[in-house]
Motif scaffolding. Structure first.
Motif, PDB file in Angstrom:
ATOM      1  N   CYS A  21       0.859  -1.187   0.000  1.00 28.62           N
ATOM      2  CA  CYS A  21       0.000   0.000   0.000  1.00 28.62           C
ATOM      3  C   CYS A  21       0.889   1.229   0.000  1.00 28.62           C
ATOM      4  O   CYS A  21       2.045   1.156   0.398  1.00 28.62           O
ATOM      5  CB  CYS A  21      -0.931  -0.016   1.217  1.00 28.62           C
ATOM      6  SG  CYS A  21      -0.084   0.098   2.806  1.00 28.62           S
ATOM      7  N   GLY A  22       0.358   2.332  -0.498  1.00 27.76           N
ATOM      8  CA  GLY A  22       1.143   3.567  -0.554  1.00 27.76           C
ATOM      9  C   GLY A  22       2.152   3.534  -1.695  1.00 27.76           C
ATOM     10  O   GLY A  22       1.936   2.885  -2.711  1.00 27.76           O
ATOM     11  N   THR A  23       3.294   4.206  -1.521  1.00 27.19           N
ATOM     12  CA  THR A  23       4.304   4.314  -2.568  1.00 27.19           C
ATOM     13  C   THR A  23       5.407   3.287  -2.369  1.00 27.19           C
ATOM     14  O   THR A  23       5.875   3.090  -1.252  1.00 27.19           O
ATOM     15  CB  THR A  23       4.938   5.733  -2.548  1.00 27.19           C
ATOM     16  OG1 THR A  23       3.886   6.685  -2.589  1.00 27.19           O
ATOM     17  CG2 THR A  23       5.855   5.957  -3.727  1.00 27.19           C
ATOM     18  N   GLY A  24       5.804   2.653  -3.444  1.00 24.98           N
ATOM     19  CA  GLY A  24       6.904   1.690  -3.398  1.00 24.98           C
ATOM     20  C   GLY A  24       7.767   1.834  -4.629  1.00 24.98           C
ATOM     21  O   GLY A  24       7.661   2.831  -5.357  1.00 24.98           O
ATOM     22  N   MET A  25       8.597   0.847  -4.875  1.00 25.12           N
ATOM     23  CA  MET A  25       9.466   0.842  -6.053  1.00 25.12           C
ATOM     24  C   MET A  25       9.267  -0.478  -6.790  1.00 25.12           C
ATOM     25  O   MET A  25       8.982  -1.503  -6.168  1.00 25.12           O
ATOM     26  CB  MET A  25      10.942   0.954  -5.640  1.00 25.12           C
ATOM     27  CG  MET A  25      11.330   2.280  -5.015  1.00 25.12           C
ATOM     28  SD  MET A  25      11.170   3.694  -6.115  1.00 25.12           S
ATOM     29  CE  MET A  25      12.519   3.420  -7.253  1.00 25.12           C
ATOM     30  N   LYS A  26       9.425  -0.426  -8.105  1.00 26.10           N
ATOM     31  CA  LYS A  26       9.434  -1.655  -8.891  1.00 26.10           C
ATOM     32  C   LYS A  26      10.649  -1.614  -9.804  1.00 26.10           C
ATOM     33  O   LYS A  26      11.130  -0.544 -10.167  1.00 26.10           O
ATOM     34  CB  LYS A  26       8.127  -1.855  -9.652  1.00 26.10           C
ATOM     35  CG  LYS A  26       7.794  -0.815 -10.685  1.00 26.10           C
ATOM     36  CD  LYS A  26       6.464  -1.125 -11.349  1.00 26.10           C
ATOM     37  CE  LYS A  26       6.168  -0.096 -12.439  1.00 26.10           C
ATOM     38  NZ  LYS A  26       4.915  -0.381 -13.132  1.00 26.10           N
ATOM     39  N   ARG A  27      11.166  -2.793 -10.115  1.00 29.00           N
ATOM     40  CA  ARG A  27      12.385  -2.886 -10.921  1.00 29.00           C
ATOM     41  C   ARG A  27      12.196  -3.861 -12.067  1.00 29.00           C
ATOM     42  O   ARG A  27      11.366  -4.749 -12.000  1.00 29.00           O
ATOM     43  CB  ARG A  27      13.532  -3.390 -10.043  1.00 29.00           C
ATOM     44  CG  ARG A  27      13.966  -2.394  -9.017  1.00 29.00           C
ATOM     45  CD  ARG A  27      15.131  -2.923  -8.171  1.00 29.00           C
ATOM     46  NE  ARG A  27      15.645  -1.891  -7.303  1.00 29.00           N
ATOM     47  CZ  ARG A  27      15.014  -1.425  -6.234  1.00 29.00           C
ATOM     48  NH1 ARG A  27      13.865  -1.925  -5.877  1.00 29.00           N
ATOM     49  NH2 ARG A  27      15.546  -0.461  -5.505  1.00 29.00           N
TER      50      ARG A  27
END
Length: 127
Positions: A21-27
């Protein structure tokens, strides 16, 4: 291809967002197929990252500590006292609801001496 260039694969699929939930990172990643012929380092990026937004994180209710108990609300006999607490943060996005903010308890102050009670006592003594 120039001697200082390298061959890389296509970008892979994006990983899952690092946050639920909220802001994260993806790679996402790619591999080096062939390094430069001149033996220099391959300058091509092999990992790419970007921000990802998930639904808002739940915010739970937050309360202050309980106040002190109030005075008993009567000067004699049975009464009640209350204590309160305030809501610091209202719940949002499915966070836990606020529990009670007012508590009430019984209290007893010395017996009340009333006219009718006195008469009953005299009547009993007279019997």
């Amino acid at each position: 291809t120039a001697p200082s260039s390298c061959l890389v694969t296509e970008w892979g699929e994006w990983d899952e967002c690092s946050a639920s939930c909220g802001t994260g990172m993806k790679r996402r990643h790619r591999m080096i197929k062939m390094t430069p012929a001149d033996g220099s380092m391959c300058k091509a990026e092999t990992t790419e990252a970007e921000k990802c937004m998930m639904p808002e994180c739940p915010i739970d209710c937050e309360l202050t500590e309980w106040s002190q108990w109030s005075e008993c609300n009567t000067s004699c006999g049975k009464g009640h006292m209350i204590r309160t607490r305030m809501i610091k943060i209202e719940p949002q996005f499915g966070g836990t609801a606020c529990p009670e903010t007012v508590q009430r308890t019984k209290c007893r102050v010395r017996k009340c001496l009333r006219g009718p009670g006195m008469e009953k006592r005299r009547w009993k003594e007279a019997r």
